[in-house]
Design an enzyme around this catalytic site. Structure first.
Site, PDB file in Angstrom:
ATOM      1  N   SER A 239       0.842  -1.197   0.000  1.00 18.08           N
ATOM      2  CA  SER A 239       0.000   0.000   0.000  1.00 18.08           C
ATOM      3  C   SER A 239       0.882   1.253   0.000  1.00 18.08           C
ATOM      4  O   SER A 239       1.711   1.408  -0.882  1.00 18.08           O
ATOM      5  CB  SER A 239      -0.970  -0.044   1.179  1.00 18.08           C
ATOM      6  OG  SER A 239      -1.990   0.918   1.038  1.00 18.08           O
ATOM      7  N   ASP A 347      -7.902  -2.879  -7.483  1.00 21.70           N
ATOM      8  CA  ASP A 347      -7.434  -2.595  -6.124  1.00 21.70           C
ATOM      9  C   ASP A 347      -8.493  -1.822  -5.335  1.00 21.70           C
ATOM     10  O   ASP A 347      -9.024  -0.805  -5.804  1.00 21.70           O
ATOM     11  CB  ASP A 347      -6.136  -1.789  -6.188  1.00 21.70           C
ATOM     12  CG  ASP A 347      -5.529  -1.583  -4.824  1.00 21.70           C
ATOM     13  OD1 ASP A 347      -4.726  -2.426  -4.408  1.00 21.70           O
ATOM     14  OD2 ASP A 347      -5.867  -0.580  -4.161  1.00 21.70           O
ATOM     15  N   HIS A 396      -6.740  -5.833  -1.701  1.00 23.13           N
ATOM     16  CA  HIS A 396      -5.711  -4.833  -1.420  1.00 23.13           C
ATOM     17  C   HIS A 396      -4.649  -5.474  -0.531  1.00 23.13           C
ATOM     18  O   HIS A 396      -4.970  -6.062   0.493  1.00 23.13           O
ATOM     19  CB  HIS A 396      -6.321  -3.605  -0.733  1.00 23.13           C
ATOM     20  CG  HIS A 396      -5.350  -2.477  -0.534  1.00 23.13           C
ATOM     21  ND1 HIS A 396      -4.706  -1.854  -1.586  1.00 23.13           N
ATOM     22  CD2 HIS A 396      -4.895  -1.858   0.592  1.00 23.13           C
ATOM     23  CE1 HIS A 396      -3.916  -0.894  -1.114  1.00 23.13           C
ATOM     24  NE2 HIS A 396      -4.006  -0.892   0.201  1.00 23.13           N
TER      25      HIS A 396
END
Length: 503
Positions: A239, A347, A396
């Site tokens: 991330s 995502d 994610h």
């Protein structure tokens, strides 16, 4: 003593089959392997105690000799490792332990010292440094709100003394088949600046933003803990940490060169940090992190954080446009260090900032077309990325998830693709552009909608908690079977059958 002898025998077996790093034997297919010399006598106990003599090299195995029967060989190795584990468990501590930085001027947002979690592996010359993710804040108001609700991401005051590694940070061979024996470093995210900042807390600045400096200081400190003898440093992150890898991997390599360690091969592994600066599905005011368009948030943030970007990328843009370097497809071509990009084609964080919400009301046709187009756009940006793994899933982050070994693209798992990428370097800093036969590392799904890959992570209904298959999930989102079947030129029943099978 019996346990130590069995461990030594296992290491001898692995060493004969694969060889250690830097001593691989290559031969043409069909050529008979040289006969191994007779094994040396087993060393006495005093010779194998920690710290005595040179450390035994770690085992990123070279499987050239067993390519024809890889699954069987790996099953045997895992079985041996599991059977030997109880013998050595008393001597192994799998937890990563917290170390606060000795240089207390390099801090988290609130001025508390930054730090890292470390699990050393004395026999390995491979180091994995992982950058944690967790969004960001870009003005006083939303940083105050973040401090109230997510203080762990802005302060080290309540960090636990230990962490257990999972996914690529796991020390279990069955969960982490190729990196389990590396030196593991987890760097907590407490700078809220996508690992880019270089500004201390002051009378003028209520918060410090020192993400980039934290990485550099951790590297400096680790040199005194064994990193100085490393062969490979893999800077990984998920991330915001994945974007942090793209922003800092070259800087880490330059720092090591300046400090006199040019032989350490620095590589990057960016997970779920390859964002697009696309238009939102529905435009919204830039009030908080979640609703602000990516370009607006980064434009504001880079000024607030005094953010730094890679020098070569910065030169591509005029002054004030440096924010472009936060987007993977723009910064990647300027990087010197090799980077492996892991990115879900759909995502969840990207969809969130694009104001596409897939829970609650059925998805409208416009949203559905937007989602499909997002997958196509992202796939296009990965076209020239040499090493990539991009499943067509709605999710994610993955590399520190325990299920990271389960997801496949075109029949290859992520750990396998990373191993193939590792092997492509041989003993050089640059990867071969042509992967070895049966060992691919550019893997991008081609199917057109979320979760059309049958190995995607499990989807659960947010209200009932029940698992859903792909067809149920798409129907839950308001998927129009008739319309999409017509678009694809097939019968609706055939389309539903394909979805149920995950094709």
């Amino acid at each position: 003593m019996g346990g130590e002898v069995r461990v030594l025998l296992l290491l001898g077996l692995l060493h004969w089959v694969g060889g250690s790093e830097g001593r691989k034997t290559w031969r043409r297919r069909g050529q008979q392997p040289p006969q191994p010399p007779p094994p040396p006598p087993l060393p006495q106990r005093a010779e194998v105690e920690p710290g005595a003599g040179q450390p035994v090299e770690s085992f990123p195995l070279d499987f050239t000799a067993v390519e024809g029967n890889m699954d069987s060989f790996m099953a045997q190795v895992k079985s041996l490792a599991q059977s030997l584990y109880p013998c050595s468990a008393q001597q192994l501590n799998e937890d990563l332990r917290l170390h606060l930085l000795l240089n207390t001027s390099v801090t988290c947002n609130d001025g508390s010292p930054a730090g890292y979690y470390l699990k050393e592996s004395k026999g390995s010359r491979r180091w994995l440094l992982f950058l944690e993710g967790g969004w960001y804040c870009f003005n006083r108001e939303n940083c105050d709100s973040r401090y109230s609700t997510m203080r762990r991401l802005m302060s080290s005051k309540d960090w636990p003394h230990t962490r257990t590694g999972t996914g690529i940070l796991s020390s279990q061979p069955e969960e982490n088949p190729h990196w389990w024996n590396a030196n593991m470093v987890f760097i907590p995210y407490c700078s809220s600046d996508v690992w880019s900042g270089a500004s201390p807390k002051s009378d003028k600045n209520e918060y410090a933003f020192m993400g980039s400096l934290i990485i550099q200081e951790v590297v400096r400190e680790l040199l005194g803990k064994g990193l100085s003898g490393a062969k490979v440093l893999l800077l990984a992150g998920s991330s915001a940490g994945g974007t942090g890898v793209l922003l800092n991997v070259d800087r880490v390599a330059e720092l090591l060169e300046e400090l006199g360690y040019p032989s350490i091969q620095v590589r990057g592994l960016a997970d779920s940090g390859w964002f697009l600066d696309n238009k939102q599905y529905r435009r919204s005011d830039c009030i908080d992190t979640i609703n602000c368009a990516p370009t607006d948030a980064i434009r504001r943030g880079i000024r607030y954080w005094s953010g730094m970007v890679p020098e070569r990328c910065q030169r591509q843009f005029k002054e004030g446009e440096e924010w472009n370097c936060f987007f993977g497809y723009k910064v990647y071509p300027t990087l010197r260090c090799p980077v492996f990009v892991v990115q879900w084609l759909f995502d969840e964080a990207q969809l969130t900032v694009d104001n596409v919400h897939l829970t609650g009301q059925p998805v409208q046709e416009g949203q559905w077309l937007y989602i499909q187009n997002l997958g196509r756009e992202l796939r296009g940006t990965l076209k020239d990325v040499q090493a990539s793994f991009a499943p067509a899933c709605l999710s994610h982050e993955i590399i520190i998830r325990s299920y990271w070994t389960d997801v496949q693209v075109k029949g290859t798992s992520l750990p396998r693709a990373l191993h193939c990428w590792d092997r492509s370097f041989h003993d050089s800093h640059k990867a071969s552009k042509t992967p070895m036969k049966g060992c691919p590392f550019h893997l991008v799904d081609s199917c057109p909608w979320p979760h059309c890959n049958p190995s995607c992570p499990t989807i659960r209904d947010q209200f009932t908690g029940q698992e859903m298959n792909v067809a149920q999930f798409l129907m839950h989102m308001g998927f129009d079977v008739q319309t999409v079947a017509q678009q694809q030129g097939m019968e609706p029943s055939k389309l539903l059958g394909m979805l149920s099978n995950g094709n």
